[in-house]
Scaffold this motif. Structure first.
Motif, PDB file in Angstrom:
ATOM      1  N   ALA A  47       0.865  -1.179   0.000  1.00  0.00           N
ATOM      2  CA  ALA A  47       0.000   0.000   0.000  1.00  0.00           C
ATOM      3  C   ALA A  47       0.901   1.228   0.000  1.00  0.00           C
ATOM      4  CB  ALA A  47      -0.898  -0.004   1.227  1.00  0.00           C
ATOM      5  N   ILE A  48       0.667   2.143  -0.896  1.00  0.00           N
ATOM      6  CA  ILE A  48       1.433   3.384  -0.944  1.00  0.00           C
ATOM      7  C   ILE A  48       0.643   4.469  -0.213  1.00  0.00           C
ATOM      8  CG2 ILE A  48       2.500   5.114  -2.449  1.00  0.00           C
ATOM      9  CD1 ILE A  48       3.830   2.315  -2.583  1.00  0.00           C
ATOM     10  N   ARG A  49      -0.569   4.747  -0.667  1.00  0.00           N
ATOM     11  CA  ARG A  49      -1.453   5.695   0.016  1.00  0.00           C
ATOM     12  C   ARG A  49      -2.209   4.924   1.091  1.00  0.00           C
ATOM     13  NH1 ARG A  49      -6.315   9.168  -2.862  1.00  0.00           N
ATOM     14  NH2 ARG A  49      -7.070  10.151  -0.945  1.00  0.00           N
ATOM     15  N   GLU A  50      -2.320   5.514   2.280  1.00  0.00           N
ATOM     16  CA  GLU A  50      -2.997   4.818   3.377  1.00  0.00           C
ATOM     17  C   GLU A  50      -4.438   4.491   3.004  1.00  0.00           C
ATOM     18  OE1 GLU A  50      -4.646   6.444   7.305  1.00  0.00           O
ATOM     19  OE2 GLU A  50      -2.628   5.732   7.819  1.00  0.00           O
ATOM     20  N   ALA A  51      -4.825   3.249   3.298  1.00  0.00           N
ATOM     21  CA  ALA A  51      -6.178   2.782   2.999  1.00  0.00           C
ATOM     22  C   ALA A  51      -6.537   1.653   3.953  1.00  0.00           C
ATOM     23  CB  ALA A  51      -6.261   2.279   1.554  1.00  0.00           C
ATOM     24  N   GLU A  52      -7.829   1.344   4.002  1.00  0.00           N
ATOM     25  CA  GLU A  52      -8.301   0.163   4.730  1.00  0.00           C
ATOM     26  C   GLU A  52      -8.412  -0.988   3.747  1.00  0.00           C
ATOM     27  OE1 GLU A  52     -11.830   0.408   7.108  1.00  0.00           O
ATOM     28  OE2 GLU A  52     -11.140   2.244   8.091  1.00  0.00           O
ATOM     29  N   TYR A  53      -7.979  -2.159   4.198  1.00  0.00           N
ATOM     30  CA  TYR A  53      -8.034  -3.375   3.387  1.00  0.00           C
ATOM     31  C   TYR A  53      -8.747  -4.459   4.163  1.00  0.00           C
ATOM     32  CZ  TYR A  53      -4.662  -1.124   0.372  1.00  0.00           C
ATOM     33  OH  TYR A  53      -4.054  -0.241  -0.480  1.00  0.00           O
ATOM     34  N   GLU A  54      -9.256  -5.424   3.429  1.00  0.00           N
ATOM     35  CA  GLU A  54      -9.945  -6.559   4.027  1.00  0.00           C
ATOM     36  C   GLU A  54      -9.524  -7.806   3.251  1.00  0.00           C
ATOM     37  OE1 GLU A  54     -14.270  -6.290   5.445  1.00  0.00           O
ATOM     38  OE2 GLU A  54     -14.392  -7.190   3.445  1.00  0.00           O
ATOM     39  N   GLU A  55      -9.243  -8.856   3.992  1.00  0.00           N
ATOM     40  CA  GLU A  55      -8.906 -10.118   3.344  1.00  0.00           C
ATOM     41  C   GLU A  55      -9.452 -11.275   4.167  1.00  0.00           C
ATOM     42  OE1 GLU A  55      -4.563 -11.603   4.079  1.00  0.00           O
ATOM     43  OE2 GLU A  55      -4.460  -9.419   3.798  1.00  0.00           O
ATOM     44  N   ASP A  56      -9.704 -12.379   3.473  1.00  0.00           N
ATOM     45  CA  ASP A  56     -10.213 -13.588   4.116  1.00  0.00           C
ATOM     46  C   ASP A  56      -9.087 -14.599   4.245  1.00  0.00           C
ATOM     47  OD1 ASP A  56     -12.710 -12.409   4.144  1.00  0.00           O
ATOM     48  OD2 ASP A  56     -13.413 -13.449   2.346  1.00  0.00           O
ATOM     49  N   TRP A  57      -8.965 -15.166   5.446  1.00  0.00           N
ATOM     50  CA  TRP A  57      -7.954 -16.182   5.715  1.00  0.00           C
ATOM     51  C   TRP A  57      -8.635 -17.541   5.791  1.00  0.00           C
ATOM     52  CZ3 TRP A  57      -3.741 -15.050   9.895  1.00  0.00           C
ATOM     53  CH2 TRP A  57      -2.919 -13.999   9.464  1.00  0.00           C
ATOM     54  N   PRO A  58      -8.261 -18.469   4.917  1.00  0.00           N
ATOM     55  CA  PRO A  58      -8.790 -19.826   5.051  1.00  0.00           C
ATOM     56  C   PRO A  58      -8.240 -20.470   6.323  1.00  0.00           C
ATOM     57  CG  PRO A  58      -7.188 -19.691   3.254  1.00  0.00           C
ATOM     58  CD  PRO A  58      -7.364 -18.304   3.786  1.00  0.00           C
ATOM     59  N   GLU A  59      -8.843 -21.562   6.722  1.00  0.00           N
ATOM     60  CA  GLU A  59      -8.456 -22.202   7.984  1.00  0.00           C
ATOM     61  C   GLU A  59      -6.993 -22.619   8.041  1.00  0.00           C
ATOM     62  OE1 GLU A  59     -11.157 -24.601  10.362  1.00  0.00           O
ATOM     63  OE2 GLU A  59     -12.511 -24.549   8.636  1.00  0.00           O
TER      64      GLU A  59
END
Length: 183
Positions: free
Chosen positions: A53-65
């Motif tokens: 990420a260069i410019r600050e942002a919110e991210y979301e990701e899914d983690w499998p088990e």
């Protein structure tokens, strides 16, 4: 793969910085072109090249088990975990109040659960963005790309031969934050 939810920080370059790099007076620049096309464009280009990420942002990701405690977040330059939730079979996310800490490396950040990783598919929401004061080469890369984009605003250039700076020189400016490939 992490999804950007929204930018939360200011653009990484200013009109004045781009004007100085282009050796032009700010009155001579097209403000809309610089602020709405060139700066977002070079920012996106740097993010695509580095995986950070260069410019600050919110991210979301899914983690499998099978992602255990200490696994790297997808987006480099993560700085803060905002929430951890369990993704239910019906798509609803149940917030989890679990102990966690973010181990920040130069290129990657690793999410640890000291009491053990919660079971199930996890949805992680976090902030990420490069500190350009800590990585001045990244700012230099952005400014050089912005000046080039300003000078050659069109996709086709006729009657002119262009020679790029060596890729190894330009890519070295981003090397400090480039996320290593994962298999």
């Amino acid at each position: 793969m992490a999804r950007r939810i929204a930018y939360t920080g200011a653009p990484v370059l200013t009109l004045e910085q781009v004007a100085e790099q282009c050796r032009l007076d700010t009155a001579d620049l097209q403000q809309v072109l610089i602020e709405q096309i060139i700066i977002p464009g070079v920012t996106a280009q740097a993010e695509a090249r580095t995986g950070a990420a260069i410019r600050e942002a919110e991210y979301e990701e899914d983690w499998p088990e099978h992602y255990g405690s200490g696994h790297a977040l997808d987006m480099g330059q993560a700085s803060e975990v905002l929430s951890v939730g369990e993704l239910q079979a019906d798509g609803i996310v149940t917030a989890l109040a679990v102990a966690r800490f973010l181990q920040r490396g130069a290129r990657e950040s690793f999410l640890h659960f000291p009491d053990g990783r919660p079971p199930g598919v996890l949805r992680i929401r976090y902030k990420a963005g490069a500190d350009l004061d800590a990585y001045p080469g990244v700012r230099s890369w952005l400014l050089m790309q912005a000046a080039t984009a300003h000078e050659f605003r069109e996709t086709l250039i006729t009657g002119t031969i262009l020679a790029e700076l060596p890729g190894s020189f330009l890519d070295a400016l981003l090397a400090d934050i480039t996320v290593p490939p994962r298999f």
